[in-house]
Enzyme design. Sequence first.
Site, PDB file in Angstrom:
ATOM      1  N   CYS A  65       0.811  -1.228   0.000  1.00  0.00           N
ATOM      2  CA  CYS A  65       0.000   0.000   0.000  1.00  0.00           C
ATOM      3  C   CYS A  65       0.838   1.270   0.000  1.00  0.00           C
ATOM      4  O   CYS A  65       0.633   2.166  -0.827  1.00  0.00           O
ATOM      5  CB  CYS A  65      -0.987  -0.014   1.165  1.00  0.00           C
ATOM      6  SG  CYS A  65      -0.248   0.159   2.811  1.00  0.00           S
TER       7      CYS A  65
ATOM      8  N   HIS B 134      -2.595   1.325   6.817  1.00  0.00           N
ATOM      9  CA  HIS B 134      -2.981   1.231   5.407  1.00  0.00           C
ATOM     10  C   HIS B 134      -3.181   2.626   4.837  1.00  0.00           C
ATOM     11  O   HIS B 134      -3.610   3.548   5.535  1.00  0.00           O
ATOM     12  CB  HIS B 134      -4.275   0.423   5.249  1.00  0.00           C
ATOM     13  CG  HIS B 134      -4.573   0.082   3.822  1.00  0.00           C
ATOM     14  ND1 HIS B 134      -3.894  -0.896   3.132  1.00  0.00           N
ATOM     15  CD2 HIS B 134      -5.468   0.601   2.939  1.00  0.00           C
ATOM     16  CE1 HIS B 134      -4.360  -0.974   1.890  1.00  0.00           C
ATOM     17  NE2 HIS B 134      -5.315  -0.071   1.748  1.00  0.00           N
TER      18      HIS B 134
ATOM     19  N   HIS C 151      -5.940   1.917  -4.234  1.00  0.00           N
ATOM     20  CA  HIS C 151      -5.037   1.382  -3.215  1.00  0.00           C
ATOM     21  C   HIS C 151      -4.626  -0.040  -3.573  1.00  0.00           C
ATOM     22  O   HIS C 151      -5.205  -0.682  -4.450  1.00  0.00           O
ATOM     23  CB  HIS C 151      -5.697   1.422  -1.825  1.00  0.00           C
ATOM     24  CG  HIS C 151      -6.794   0.412  -1.630  1.00  0.00           C
ATOM     25  ND1 HIS C 151      -6.980  -0.271  -0.444  1.00  0.00           N
ATOM     26  CD2 HIS C 151      -7.768  -0.042  -2.465  1.00  0.00           C
ATOM     27  CE1 HIS C 151      -8.021  -1.084  -0.569  1.00  0.00           C
ATOM     28  NE2 HIS C 151      -8.514  -0.960  -1.771  1.00  0.00           N
TER      29      HIS C 151
END
Length: 341
Positions: free
Chosen positions: A256, A304, A316
Amino acid sequence: MAAHRKPRHPSAGGGRARKAATLALALAGAATATAFDGTAHAAPELTPAQVKAKVDQLYQEAEAATERYNGAKEQSEKAQDRLAVLQDEAARKEERLNSEREALGTVAAAQYRSGGLDPALQLVLSDDPDAYLDGAALAERAGDRQSATVTRVRKQLGEIERLRGAARVELDSLTTRQAELKRHSTTITDKLDTARDLLTQLTAEERARLTDPGAAPTTVTVAAPNARAAAAVSYARQKLGSPYVWGATGPDAFDCSGLIQAAYGSAGVALPRTTYAQIDTGQRVSRTELRPGDLVFFYSGISHVGLYIGDGQMIHAPNPSSPVRVAPIDQMPFAGATRVV
């Protein structure tokens, strides 16, 4: 000849008692065997929803460990770079030192032939720099020309020892970071293996529903506020469908924070490697102020990150079961956002 006795027949009650005792012993034996041989009753089968919950938790924990791994790797690389610089500088100074010592050796040989060796030269030419430094005051006894050379050697020896000490510190730091890398790597691998094992309990159709619940539309066309943000969003769009690989920063696979770093790197902006460092880059913005190109962060541990593209959507890199994709930002617990300025 022994008398034969008629066998006694047990009463019905006694037979039942013995049967009960035998059954109890058998059950006890089975329980003992189970305890020692490690076998047990099979765990209740999980529903697809329970599998999804456990897998999601494992992925989140693995991603948090991935960010710690990324941070340790970044620090390890910096320590390696600093160590290399220190070693190179020490090597250069040692070369200059050897030249000075050779020059002094010529003088020392002449002095020896003429009947003695100056104490200062003895110290400078010693293989023990500490002994030299402890007795460096004797350098004042050398002649003017020799004294200048001895002073230079004295300074070089001190600098080399300082560099060696700094190199030892960096080596210790590097060793610590490498141990962290190994520990985090083991954690990540274990959690991902457990998640993979859980998913194998499901049918192909159930796995498809859980791991690919349906990507959000990719037709969001909200204009970015500046050229850098536009370039970052454009890069992320080009990477849709790329696989998630923990620790990867592209160009063909990402985790990520690696995707975010690469996206802004394509726009000429150097972002930190980890989510918990990226959130402190730029200007914090609220959820209601989001604009395309903003970084959006999730979970309490800031484990994240995604790239906001407008209309409540982001691009993402989710986890190993899903490629880089568009998703709604309300899919995970929102933790904050920052704007690269």
